[in-house]
Design a protein around this motif. Structure first.
Motif, PDB file in Angstrom:
ATOM      1  N   GLY A 214      24.706  -6.260 -41.457  1.00 38.33           N
ATOM      2  CA  GLY A 214      26.105  -6.504 -41.149  1.00 38.33           C
ATOM      3  C   GLY A 214      26.854  -5.263 -40.708  1.00 38.33           C
ATOM      4  N   GLY A 215      26.145  -4.127 -40.586  1.00 38.73           N
ATOM      5  CA  GLY A 215      26.771  -2.893 -40.141  1.00 38.73           C
ATOM      6  C   GLY A 215      27.135  -1.979 -41.297  1.00 38.73           C
ATOM      7  N   LEU A 216      27.380  -0.720 -40.972  1.00 42.23           N
ATOM      8  CA  LEU A 216      27.757   0.292 -41.955  1.00 42.23           C
ATOM      9  C   LEU A 216      29.197   0.735 -41.702  1.00 42.23           C
ATOM     10  CD1 LEU A 216      24.537   2.520 -41.856  1.00 42.23           C
ATOM     11  CD2 LEU A 216      25.183   0.926 -43.672  1.00 42.23           C
ATOM     12  N   THR A 217      29.957   0.880 -42.781  1.00 45.65           N
ATOM     13  CA  THR A 217      31.351   1.320 -42.658  1.00 45.65           C
ATOM     14  C   THR A 217      31.544   2.757 -43.148  1.00 45.65           C
ATOM     15  OG1 THR A 217      31.868   0.339 -44.815  1.00 45.65           O
ATOM     16  CG2 THR A 217      32.239  -1.016 -42.859  1.00 45.65           C
ATOM     17  N   ALA A 218      31.015   3.069 -44.323  1.00 50.98           N
ATOM     18  CA  ALA A 218      31.171   4.422 -44.886  1.00 50.98           C
ATOM     19  C   ALA A 218      29.855   4.828 -45.552  1.00 50.98           C
ATOM     20  CB  ALA A 218      32.316   4.454 -45.897  1.00 50.98           C
ATOM     21  N   PRO A 219      28.797   5.039 -44.752  1.00 47.68           N
ATOM     22  CA  PRO A 219      27.475   5.307 -45.333  1.00 47.68           C
ATOM     23  C   PRO A 219      27.412   6.655 -46.037  1.00 47.68           C
ATOM     24  CG  PRO A 219      27.440   5.664 -42.964  1.00 47.68           C
ATOM     25  CD  PRO A 219      28.770   5.054 -43.282  1.00 47.68           C
ATOM     26  N   ASP A 220      26.677   6.679 -47.131  1.00 43.56           N
ATOM     27  CA  ASP A 220      26.438   7.915 -47.864  1.00 43.56           C
ATOM     28  C   ASP A 220      25.073   7.806 -48.523  1.00 43.56           C
ATOM     29  OD1 ASP A 220      26.879  10.448 -48.790  1.00 43.56           O
ATOM     30  OD2 ASP A 220      28.692   9.974 -49.907  1.00 43.56           O
ATOM     31  N   LEU A 221      24.573   8.944 -48.992  1.00 44.67           N
ATOM     32  CA  LEU A 221      23.228   8.986 -49.553  1.00 44.67           C
ATOM     33  C   LEU A 221      23.173  10.045 -50.641  1.00 44.67           C
ATOM     34  CD1 LEU A 221      20.198   8.029 -49.263  1.00 44.67           C
ATOM     35  CD2 LEU A 221      19.888   9.996 -47.744  1.00 44.67           C
ATOM     36  N   LEU A 222      22.454   9.733 -51.721  1.00 46.58           N
ATOM     37  CA  LEU A 222      22.166  10.694 -52.786  1.00 46.58           C
ATOM     38  C   LEU A 222      20.660  10.738 -52.971  1.00 46.58           C
ATOM     39  CD1 LEU A 222      24.904   9.594 -55.350  1.00 46.58           C
ATOM     40  CD2 LEU A 222      25.016  11.510 -53.744  1.00 46.58           C
ATOM     41  N   VAL A 223      20.135  11.894 -53.392  1.00 45.22           N
ATOM     42  CA  VAL A 223      18.692  12.047 -53.524  1.00 45.22           C
ATOM     43  C   VAL A 223      18.369  12.721 -54.847  1.00 45.22           C
ATOM     44  CG1 VAL A 223      18.701  14.243 -52.283  1.00 45.22           C
ATOM     45  CG2 VAL A 223      16.587  12.917 -52.414  1.00 45.22           C
ATOM     46  N   GLU A 224      17.261  12.292 -55.446  1.00 47.01           N
ATOM     47  CA  GLU A 224      16.693  12.931 -56.631  1.00 47.01           C
ATOM     48  C   GLU A 224      15.196  13.063 -56.424  1.00 47.01           C
ATOM     49  OE1 GLU A 224      18.613  11.003 -60.387  1.00 47.01           O
ATOM     50  OE2 GLU A 224      18.788   9.585 -58.716  1.00 47.01           O
ATOM     51  N   GLY A 225      14.615  14.137 -56.947  1.00 50.58           N
ATOM     52  CA  GLY A 225      13.198  14.355 -56.780  1.00 50.58           C
ATOM     53  C   GLY A 225      12.616  15.159 -57.916  1.00 50.58           C
ATOM     54  N   PRO A 226      11.366  15.614 -57.774  1.00 47.80           N
ATOM     55  CA  PRO A 226      10.717  16.407 -58.819  1.00 47.80           C
ATOM     56  C   PRO A 226      11.547  17.636 -59.178  1.00 47.80           C
ATOM     57  CG  PRO A 226       9.141  15.770 -57.122  1.00 47.80           C
ATOM     58  CD  PRO A 226      10.484  15.385 -56.607  1.00 47.80           C
ATOM     59  N   GLU A 227      11.602  17.962 -60.481  1.00 51.32           N
ATOM     60  CA  GLU A 227      12.449  19.058 -60.941  1.00 51.32           C
ATOM     61  C   GLU A 227      12.018  20.415 -60.397  1.00 51.32           C
ATOM     62  OE1 GLU A 227      12.876  19.072 -65.140  1.00 51.32           O
ATOM     63  OE2 GLU A 227      13.931  17.140 -65.211  1.00 51.32           O
ATOM     64  N   ALA A 228      10.790  20.537 -59.933  1.00 49.88           N
ATOM     65  CA  ALA A 228      10.316  21.815 -59.393  1.00 49.88           C
ATOM     66  C   ALA A 228      10.981  22.154 -58.061  1.00 49.88           C
ATOM     67  CB  ALA A 228       8.800  21.784 -59.224  1.00 49.88           C
ATOM     68  N   PHE A 229      11.635  21.185 -57.439  1.00 53.56           N
ATOM     69  CA  PHE A 229      12.256  21.397 -56.132  1.00 53.56           C
ATOM     70  C   PHE A 229      13.754  21.155 -56.224  1.00 53.56           C
ATOM     71  CE2 PHE A 229       7.996  19.610 -55.601  1.00 53.56           C
ATOM     72  CZ  PHE A 229       7.371  20.613 -54.880  1.00 53.56           C
ATOM     73  N   TYR A 230      14.506  21.860 -55.382  1.00 52.75           N
ATOM     74  CA  TYR A 230      15.947  21.619 -55.272  1.00 52.75           C
ATOM     75  C   TYR A 230      16.227  20.890 -53.962  1.00 52.75           C
ATOM     76  CZ  TYR A 230      20.788  22.352 -53.991  1.00 52.75           C
ATOM     77  OH  TYR A 230      22.062  22.154 -53.563  1.00 52.75           O
ATOM     78  N   PHE A 231      16.890  19.756 -54.057  1.00 51.61           N
ATOM     79  CA  PHE A 231      17.258  18.967 -52.881  1.00 51.61           C
ATOM     80  C   PHE A 231      18.758  19.132 -52.635  1.00 51.61           C
ATOM     81  CE2 PHE A 231      13.464  17.134 -54.598  1.00 51.61           C
ATOM     82  CZ  PHE A 231      12.751  16.655 -53.514  1.00 51.61           C
ATOM     83  N   SER A 232      19.115  19.534 -51.437  1.00 47.55           N
ATOM     84  CA  SER A 232      20.531  19.682 -51.114  1.00 47.55           C
ATOM     85  C   SER A 232      21.213  18.315 -51.088  1.00 47.55           C
ATOM     86  CB  SER A 232      20.695  20.358 -49.754  1.00 47.55           C
ATOM     87  OG  SER A 232      20.288  19.482 -48.704  1.00 47.55           O
ATOM     88  N   ILE A 233      22.523  18.336 -51.191  1.00 46.08           N
ATOM     89  CA  ILE A 233      23.276  17.099 -51.016  1.00 46.08           C
ATOM     90  C   ILE A 233      23.092  16.627 -49.576  1.00 46.08           C
ATOM     91  CG2 ILE A 233      25.597  16.108 -50.922  1.00 46.08           C
ATOM     92  CD1 ILE A 233      26.337  17.810 -53.288  1.00 46.08           C
ATOM     93  N   PRO A 234      22.664  15.380 -49.354  1.00 46.53           N
ATOM     94  CA  PRO A 234      22.392  14.914 -47.995  1.00 46.53           C
ATOM     95  C   PRO A 234      23.604  15.047 -47.071  1.00 46.53           C
ATOM     96  CG  PRO A 234      21.462  13.406 -49.602  1.00 46.53           C
ATOM     97  CD  PRO A 234      22.292  14.372 -50.372  1.00 46.53           C
ATOM     98  N   GLU A 235      23.325  15.484 -45.841  1.00 50.44           N
ATOM     99  CA  GLU A 235      24.365  15.681 -44.829  1.00 50.44           C
ATOM    100  C   GLU A 235      24.229  14.619 -43.742  1.00 50.44           C
ATOM    101  OE1 GLU A 235      25.533  18.875 -41.291  1.00 50.44           O
ATOM    102  OE2 GLU A 235      24.001  19.393 -42.787  1.00 50.44           O
ATOM    103  N   LEU A 236      25.302  13.889 -43.507  1.00 50.33           N
ATOM    104  CA  LEU A 236      25.303  12.877 -42.445  1.00 50.33           C
ATOM    105  C   LEU A 236      25.267  13.569 -41.083  1.00 50.33           C
ATOM    106  CD1 LEU A 236      25.633   9.868 -41.589  1.00 50.33           C
ATOM    107  CD2 LEU A 236      28.108  10.266 -41.614  1.00 50.33           C
ATOM    108  N   VAL A 237      24.224  13.265 -40.301  1.00 48.42           N
ATOM    109  CA  VAL A 237      24.087  13.921 -38.995  1.00 48.42           C
ATOM    110  C   VAL A 237      24.265  12.949 -37.828  1.00 48.42           C
ATOM    111  CG1 VAL A 237      22.655  15.798 -39.854  1.00 48.42           C
ATOM    112  CG2 VAL A 237      21.559  13.680 -39.104  1.00 48.42           C
ATOM    113  N   SER A 238      24.105  11.648 -38.068  1.00 55.02           N
ATOM    114  CA  SER A 238      24.350  10.676 -36.998  1.00 55.02           C
ATOM    115  C   SER A 238      24.646   9.315 -37.607  1.00 55.02           C
ATOM    116  CB  SER A 238      23.151  10.571 -36.048  1.00 55.02           C
ATOM    117  OG  SER A 238      22.047   9.969 -36.681  1.00 55.02           O
ATOM    118  N   LYS A 239      25.499   8.551 -36.923  1.00 56.56           N
ATOM    119  CA  LYS A 239      25.855   7.212 -37.381  1.00 56.56           C
ATOM    120  C   LYS A 239      26.012   6.288 -36.191  1.00 56.56           C
ATOM    121  CE  LYS A 239      29.431   4.510 -39.752  1.00 56.56           C
ATOM    122  NZ  LYS A 239      29.624   3.613 -38.592  1.00 56.56           N
ATOM    123  N   GLN A 240      25.372   5.127 -36.292  1.00 58.59           N
ATOM    124  CA  GLN A 240      25.536   4.062 -35.324  1.00 58.59           C
ATOM    125  C   GLN A 240      26.084   2.847 -36.066  1.00 58.59           C
ATOM    126  OE1 GLN A 240      21.816   3.548 -33.234  1.00 58.59           O
ATOM    127  NE2 GLN A 240      21.555   5.757 -32.955  1.00 58.59           N
TER     128      GLN A 240
END
Length: 285
Positions: A214-240
C-alpha cells in the motif's frame, strides 16, 4: 566508532539501586501490581492482567520518567545504557518473552539514541513451569535514565500471581502498549525486507531495502546484531512509493563477510505499523 567510544561521553553520576537488599515483600495475597521502586527521576513496577492458572500469563514492566528524562530501547543507539532483565530469582517461572514497544530516535550531542520519553510499558509473556500453581516473579531490572547526564538504575521488582487472584484493572493498559509493539508474524504489518546487500567501494556495511504494502509514508529501520559488532543507526538513502533503502555501517569487522553465518534483527517501521524480522546473513548476500 567502538562501543567504548560510544559510552565515554556519558556522564554517569550515580548507581541508583531501587528496592536494594532483600526482595520487597509481595504480601500474603496475589496482586495485580507490585510496589513502585522509586528513585531519582524514575520509578518502576510490575503489573499483571488476569490469569486463570494456565501455562501462560501476561504481565508488564511499567516505567515512569520525569519530564525531560528518557530511557533506552534494547539497542540504545550511538550512546546509552541498554536494559538488562534478570528473572532468575523467580519461582515456578519457565520462560519470559518481553515485547518492547516501537521506540523513537532521540538526537543528543553525541549522535542519536533510541528509546522512550515519558512513560513506557513493556508487555511480558510468562510461561509457568507448573500450570495451576502460583508464580512468584522477581525481576532484577537494570536500565538507564538520561537528561543532560545519565544515571544507571538497578530496580528490584516483585509480583506474586495466583490463579484468579488478579483483577482486570491493568488489562487495557497492557493491551494498549502491546499494540505498539512490532508484529512478529510474517506479513502481519504489510512491511517486509526485499534485499540485504553488502556495501561496495571498500566500506564495511550493509544496504537494506524494505517494502510496504500500500506504499510507504514515513519509513524507518532499526538494527540489532551480534554484540561483537557495532551497527550504526540506519540512514535512509533512497525512497520510492513502496520501497526504501537504508545504509548501515559496521564497526568491529574488516568486511561484512565476517558476519556470514550470523543473524541480524531488523525492526521495520512506517508510521504506526512495524514489523520485527530476523534475517540470516548467508553466503549469497
Amino acid at each position: 566508532m567502538s562501543i567504548l567510544q560510544r559510552l565515554m561521553p556519558i556522564a554517569v553520576l550515580a548507581l541508583a539501586v531501587l528496592g536494594a537488599g532483600p526482595w520487597p515483600l509481595a504480601g500474603a495475597e496475589a496482586s495485580a501490581a507490585g510496589d513502585w521502586a522509586e528513585g531519582p527521576h524514575t520509578k518502576a513496577r510490575l503489573i499483571a492482567a488476569r490469569w486463570d492458572g494456565g501455562a501462560a500469563a501476561e504481565i508488564a514492566i511499567e516505567i515512569r520518567l520525569e519530564r525531560g528524562w528518557k530511557t533506552y530501547w534494547r539497542n540504545p543507539g550511538d550512546a546509552g545504557v541498554p536494559p538488562r532483565l534478570d528473572w532468575s530469582g523467580s519461582q515456578n517461572l519457565k520462560s519470559t518473552s518481553a515485547a518492547w514497544p516501537v521506540p523513537v530516535k532521540l538526537p543528543d550531542p553525541y549522535g542519536q539514541s533510541i528509546g522512550y520519553k515519558g512513560n513506557v510499558v513493556v508487555p511480558v509473556r510468562l510461561g509457568a513451569e507448573e500450570a495451576g500453581k502460583p508464580i512468584k516473579i522477581r525481576l532484577d531490572l537494570e536500565y538507564g535514565v538520561c537528561a543532560e547526564v545519565c544515571i544507571p538504575v538497578n530496580a528490584k521488582l516483585s509480583l506474586d500471581l495466583a490463579p484468579g487472584g488478579q483483577d482486570g484493572r491493568f488489562e487495557a493498559l497492557i493491551a494498549d502498549w502491546k499494540a505498539r509493539t512490532p508484529a512478529r508474524e510474517a506479513g502481519a504489518s504489510g512491511l517486509s525486507v526485499s534485499a540485504v546487500q553488502r556495501l561496495t567501494g571498500g566500506k564495511t556495511g550493509l544496504m537494506v531495502t524494505i517494502t510496504g504494502k500500500g506504499g510507504l509514508t514515513a519509513p524507518d529501520l532499526l538494527v540489532e546484531g551480534p554484540e561483537a559488532f557495532y551497527f550504526s543507526i540506519p540512514e535512509l538513502v533512497s525512497k520510492q512509493a513502496d520501497r526504501a533503502s537504508f545504509k548501515i555501517m559496521i564497526d568491529g569487522a574488516d568486511d561484512a563477510g565476517a558476519l556470514m553465518g550470523h543473524s541480524i534483527t531488523l525492526t521495520l517501521i512506517d508510521g504506526k505499523r512495524a514489523q520485527e524480522i530476523t534475517w540470516p546473513l548467508g553466503k549469497g548476500m
